[in-house]
Scaffold this motif. Sequence first.
Motif, PDB file in Angstrom:
ATOM      1  N   ILE A 108       0.836  -1.206   0.000  1.00 28.61           N
ATOM      2  CA  ILE A 108       0.000   0.000   0.000  1.00 28.61           C
ATOM      3  C   ILE A 108       0.865   1.249   0.000  1.00 28.61           C
ATOM      4  CG2 ILE A 108      -1.639   1.345   1.389  1.00 28.61           C
ATOM      5  CD1 ILE A 108      -2.832  -1.350   2.304  1.00 28.61           C
ATOM      6  N   LEU A 109       1.862   1.288   0.856  1.00 26.16           N
ATOM      7  CA  LEU A 109       2.754   2.448   0.907  1.00 26.16           C
ATOM      8  C   LEU A 109       3.468   2.640  -0.433  1.00 26.16           C
ATOM      9  CD1 LEU A 109       4.304   2.000   4.486  1.00 26.16           C
ATOM     10  CD2 LEU A 109       2.491   3.581   3.778  1.00 26.16           C
ATOM     11  N   GLY A 110       3.789   1.524  -1.094  1.00 22.54           N
ATOM     12  CA  GLY A 110       4.471   1.610  -2.385  1.00 22.54           C
ATOM     13  C   GLY A 110       3.597   2.239  -3.457  1.00 22.54           C
ATOM     14  N   VAL A 111       2.311   1.857  -3.543  1.00 25.50           N
ATOM     15  CA  VAL A 111       1.439   2.403  -4.592  1.00 25.50           C
ATOM     16  C   VAL A 111       1.121   3.879  -4.326  1.00 25.50           C
ATOM     17  CG1 VAL A 111       0.450   0.182  -5.223  1.00 25.50           C
ATOM     18  CG2 VAL A 111      -0.649   1.536  -3.434  1.00 25.50           C
ATOM     19  N   PHE A 112       1.011   4.245  -3.062  1.00 24.23           N
ATOM     20  CA  PHE A 112       0.756   5.655  -2.752  1.00 24.23           C
ATOM     21  C   PHE A 112       1.995   6.512  -3.043  1.00 24.23           C
ATOM     22  CE2 PHE A 112      -2.991   4.225  -0.402  1.00 24.23           C
ATOM     23  CZ  PHE A 112      -3.892   5.248  -0.689  1.00 24.23           C
ATOM     24  N   LYS A 113       3.152   5.965  -2.770  1.00 22.09           N
ATOM     25  CA  LYS A 113       4.385   6.698  -3.063  1.00 22.09           C
ATOM     26  C   LYS A 113       4.528   6.916  -4.564  1.00 22.09           C
ATOM     27  CE  LYS A 113       9.409   6.533  -2.396  1.00 22.09           C
ATOM     28  NZ  LYS A 113      10.546   5.748  -1.841  1.00 22.09           N
ATOM     29  N   ALA A 114       4.201   5.866  -5.349  1.00 19.44           N
ATOM     30  CA  ALA A 114       4.287   5.980  -6.809  1.00 19.44           C
ATOM     31  C   ALA A 114       3.309   7.025  -7.342  1.00 19.44           C
ATOM     32  CB  ALA A 114       4.010   4.625  -7.453  1.00 19.44           C
ATOM     33  N   ALA A 115       2.187   7.213  -6.654  1.00 20.77           N
ATOM     34  CA  ALA A 115       1.178   8.186  -7.090  1.00 20.77           C
ATOM     35  C   ALA A 115       1.408   9.562  -6.477  1.00 20.77           C
ATOM     36  CB  ALA A 115      -0.209   7.686  -6.720  1.00 20.77           C
ATOM     37  N   SER A 116       2.437   9.705  -5.626  1.00 19.18           N
ATOM     38  CA  SER A 116       2.741  10.971  -4.939  1.00 19.18           C
ATOM     39  C   SER A 116       1.558  11.453  -4.111  1.00 19.18           C
ATOM     40  CB  SER A 116       3.146  12.052  -5.955  1.00 19.18           C
ATOM     41  OG  SER A 116       4.287  11.650  -6.673  1.00 19.18           O
ATOM     42  N   VAL A 117       0.940  10.501  -3.400  1.00 23.81           N
ATOM     43  CA  VAL A 117      -0.209  10.788  -2.538  1.00 23.81           C
ATOM     44  C   VAL A 117       0.120  10.296  -1.135  1.00 23.81           C
ATOM     45  CG1 VAL A 117      -2.648  10.350  -2.090  1.00 23.81           C
ATOM     46  CG2 VAL A 117      -1.838  10.605  -4.448  1.00 23.81           C
ATOM     47  N   THR A 118      -0.277  11.089  -0.128  1.00 22.78           N
ATOM     48  CA  THR A 118      -0.008  10.723   1.263  1.00 22.78           C
ATOM     49  C   THR A 118      -1.189   9.915   1.818  1.00 22.78           C
ATOM     50  OG1 THR A 118       1.280  12.734   1.602  1.00 22.78           O
ATOM     51  CG2 THR A 118       0.479  11.585   3.577  1.00 22.78           C
ATOM     52  N   PRO A 119      -0.944   8.670   2.254  1.00 23.26           N
ATOM     53  CA  PRO A 119      -2.038   7.856   2.797  1.00 23.26           C
ATOM     54  C   PRO A 119      -2.193   8.038   4.302  1.00 23.26           C
ATOM     55  CG  PRO A 119      -0.087   6.514   2.585  1.00 23.26           C
ATOM     56  CD  PRO A 119       0.305   7.892   2.123  1.00 23.26           C
ATOM     57  N   GLN A 120      -3.379   7.751   4.799  1.00 26.23           N
ATOM     58  CA  GLN A 120      -3.641   7.731   6.228  1.00 26.23           C
ATOM     59  C   GLN A 120      -4.206   6.354   6.572  1.00 26.23           C
ATOM     60  OE1 GLN A 120      -6.343  11.023   6.765  1.00 26.23           O
ATOM     61  NE2 GLN A 120      -4.684  12.528   6.890  1.00 26.23           N
ATOM     62  N   ILE A 121      -3.450   5.553   7.256  1.00 25.70           N
ATOM     63  CA  ILE A 121      -3.878   4.194   7.606  1.00 25.70           C
ATOM     64  C   ILE A 121      -4.955   4.266   8.687  1.00 25.70           C
ATOM     65  CG2 ILE A 121      -3.131   1.907   8.331  1.00 25.70           C
ATOM     66  CD1 ILE A 121      -1.899   2.914   5.702  1.00 25.70           C
ATOM     67  N   GLU A 122      -6.053   3.583   8.465  1.00 23.01           N
ATOM     68  CA  GLU A 122      -7.172   3.603   9.409  1.00 23.01           C
ATOM     69  C   GLU A 122      -7.272   2.243  10.112  1.00 23.01           C
ATOM     70  OE1 GLU A 122     -12.009   3.653   9.175  1.00 23.01           O
ATOM     71  OE2 GLU A 122     -10.934   5.089   7.903  1.00 23.01           O
ATOM     72  N   GLY A 123      -6.963   2.223  11.388  1.00 19.16           N
ATOM     73  CA  GLY A 123      -7.055   0.984  12.149  1.00 19.16           C
ATOM     74  C   GLY A 123      -5.917   0.029  11.826  1.00 19.16           C
ATOM     75  N   THR A 124      -6.142  -1.221  12.186  1.00 17.52           N
ATOM     76  CA  THR A 124      -5.126  -2.258  11.973  1.00 17.52           C
ATOM     77  C   THR A 124      -5.601  -3.268  10.923  1.00 17.52           C
ATOM     78  OG1 THR A 124      -6.065  -3.587  13.773  1.00 17.52           O
ATOM     79  CG2 THR A 124      -4.285  -2.064  14.338  1.00 17.52           C
ATOM     80  N   GLN A 125      -4.688  -4.084  10.484  1.00 17.18           N
ATOM     81  CA  GLN A 125      -5.006  -5.090   9.463  1.00 17.18           C
ATOM     82  C   GLN A 125      -5.986  -6.116  10.007  1.00 17.18           C
ATOM     83  OE1 GLN A 125      -1.860  -6.586   6.756  1.00 17.18           O
ATOM     84  NE2 GLN A 125      -2.267  -8.598   7.632  1.00 17.18           N
ATOM     85  N   LYS A 126      -7.061  -6.382   9.251  1.00 15.07           N
ATOM     86  CA  LYS A 126      -8.043  -7.398   9.625  1.00 15.07           C
ATOM     87  C   LYS A 126      -7.734  -8.680   8.865  1.00 15.07           C
ATOM     88  CE  LYS A 126     -11.745  -4.040  10.519  1.00 15.07           C
ATOM     89  NZ  LYS A 126     -11.656  -4.186  11.976  1.00 15.07           N
TER      90      LYS A 126
END
Length: 232
Positions: A108-126
């Motif tokens: 997820i961090l990789g695809v957001f970095k490639a798109a030059s967009v800052t992600p906000q992780i919500e909660g933990t992995q289910k």
Amino acid sequence: MPAKMNLNTNKIVEDLKKGFQDIQTVAQEGNVKLFLKQFIAVIVVFLLFKYCNGQFAAKISNYNGQMEAIRMQQTSEQEYQANKMKLLSLEPRFPEVASKNEWLLSQILGVFKAASVTPQIEGTQKEDSSNSSFLVASLMVNAEMDFNKFAEFLAGVENKSEYVKISEFSLTKQTEADKLGINKISLRFNTVFPKEKIAKSIFKDYDKIMQQRAAEAKAKAQNEQAAGKEGK
């Protein structure tokens, strides 16, 4: 060979017909004893013909059975090879279950970095491990993008060779004056971890095939890179 068999068969049949006609004629004249030897000979020929014909039919049946078995074996081999190639193509796309705690997040961090967009992780992995063969993992992420940026982002995720998918998303238009045209987007990323990868354990040539594919992928990348430089 079949033409010769047909000629011989026709000749025997004609001789049999003639023989029975002669027997009928002698019987009508009351001289059956005179034709007794010939009658016995005809019966013997008839029985031999029936026996030989039965043997020939059995051979044909056996031959047809063998040919059908060969055809079925070839079909099974083709299906086996097709399924083998499909498994060898799909299985590497799935992550190792041993890295389930960090693999999806890193993707997820990789695809957001490639798109030059800052992600906000919500909660933990289910995680859902109710399936006996797979463990399903998902993670919610928020971000802000306009429609065009979001469309490009979705296409980038869907075209990844790794098995990462967006199973759901929602968009909310921003109302602030400085964010007109920008949407707040919530996305659920999913992946599947096989609890056991089986290709390596069942295919003896697994390592050889994987090395060959890696070499082909490397050569393709180098060719594309060279073509890109020439284009510039």
